[in-house]
Motif scaffolding. Structure first.
Motif, short mmCIF file in Angstrom:
data_model
loop_
_atom_site.label_atom_id
_atom_site.label_comp_id
_atom_site.label_asym_id
_atom_site.label_seq_id
_atom_site.Cartn_x
_atom_site.Cartn_y
_atom_site.Cartn_z
N VAL A 1 0.90 -1.20 0.01
CA VAL A 1 0.01 -0.10 0.02
C VAL A 1 0.98 1.37 0.00
CG1 VAL A 1 -1.58 1.28 1.26
CG2 VAL A 1 -1.95 -1.13 1.14
N TYR A 2 2.04 1.15 0.87
CA TYR A 2 2.80 2.36 1.01
C TYR A 2 3.71 2.53 -0.41
CZ TYR A 2 6.04 5.76 2.85
OH TYR A 2 6.89 6.64 3.06
N LYS A 3 4.19 1.53 -0.91
CA LYS A 3 4.99 1.63 -1.92
C LYS A 3 4.21 2.29 -3.00
CE LYS A 3 7.43 -1.45 -5.03
NZ LYS A 3 7.70 -2.78 -5.37
N ALA B 1 -1.32 1.90 7.48
CA ALA B 1 -1.85 1.56 8.72
C ALA B 1 -3.36 0.99 8.89
CB ALA B 1 -1.57 2.63 9.70
N PHE B 2 -3.97 1.70 8.22
CA PHE B 2 -5.61 1.31 8.06
C PHE B 2 -5.58 -0.01 7.50
CE2 PHE B 2 -9.49 0.75 5.84
CZ PHE B 2 -10.36 0.97 6.92
N VAL B 3 -5.04 -0.33 6.43
CA VAL B 3 -5.03 -1.59 5.82
C VAL B 3 -4.35 -2.65 6.74
CG1 VAL B 3 -4.15 -2.99 3.92
CG2 VAL B 3 -5.06 -0.97 3.43
N GLU C 1 -8.22 1.09 17.74
CA GLU C 1 -6.81 0.84 17.04
C GLU C 1 -6.57 1.44 15.62
OE1 GLU C 1 -7.23 -3.43 17.22
OE2 GLU C 1 -7.46 -3.73 19.25
N VAL C 2 -7.47 1.51 15.02
CA VAL C 2 -7.34 2.28 13.71
C VAL C 2 -6.79 3.74 13.71
CG1 VAL C 2 -8.27 3.15 11.43
CG2 VAL C 2 -9.02 0.73 12.26
N ILE C 3 -7.33 4.48 14.43
CA ILE C 3 -6.99 5.70 14.78
C ILE C 3 -5.47 5.76 15.19
CG2 ILE C 3 -7.36 7.90 16.24
CD1 ILE C 3 -10.27 7.13 16.10
#
Length: 196
Positions: free
Chosen positions: A118-120, A132-134, A174-176
């Motif tokens: 995702v970050y890539k 982070a969300f994923v 946890e997501v936040i």
């Protein structure tokens, strides 16, 4: 190249140490935490490690997260220990289930893989937050879904209960936490690594 590999191993060791400290700290906090929301933070180092060190090392960190979960569930007996350790008896029986190993390890290993990709595709603060969300969603959805598939009948879970558990307050918290920490830490780590 050798210096880079040595640096990555050192960073990997630091992430593992952070995970152990977070687990020990979390155990203490959960016992004295006065609020009903009890978020876990153990997945955050896995997500950040995945982004910074790559998906292979991220998967290894995920394995370590699963190992911590497995060992904790084996040593500390709680009503849900059987979900993460085959050495704890399933409710109403005298034996454990090997399915607990799937729940303990597979989702956690995937936490270390998905955020990297995702970050890539989006190397900025937003990409770090999305990763982070994923990663957090991977943990929550896959762990709860696996519990539903393997132990839903034991726990009397319905599909409605599963869905409500996925979007429960703990999950949102946890997501936040993961999004805020990852979006803040990853760009700083990337800059510092690029200097060396």
């Amino acid at each position: 190249m050798k210096k880079s590999k040595a640096s990555d191993v050192a960073i990997l060791a630091i992430f593992i140490a952070i995970m152990v400290v977070v687990q020990l700290f979390s155990q203490f906090v959960i016992n004295v935490w006065p609020f009903p929301v009890k978020p876990t933070l153990l997945h955050v180092p896995v997500i950040i490690g995945s982004i910074v060190l790559g998906w292979r090392k991220g998967a290894f960190l995920g394995f370590i997260m699963g190992l911590i979960s497995f060992v904790n569930a084996t040593i500390v007996t709680t009503p849900t220990s059987f979900l993460f350790s085959p050495f704890q008896p399933v409710l109403g029986t005298q034996h454990g289930s090997a399915w607990a190993l799937i729940i303990a390890f597979v989702p956690r290993i995937l936490i270390g893989i998905f955020p990297y990709f995702v970050y890539k595709g989006m190397k900025n603060h937003f990409g770090a937050g999305l990763a982070a969300f994923v990663g957090t969603a991977t943990n929550t959805i896959l762990v709860l879904s696996a519990i539903f598939v393997f132990f839903g009948s034991v726990l009397n879970w319905s599909v409605g209960y599963l869905l409500s558990a996925i979007v429960a307050t703990n999950s949102l918290t946890e997501v936040i936490i993961a999004v805020v920490l990852t979006a803040a830490i990853v760009p700083a780590l990337e800059k510092s690594r690029n200097r060396f």
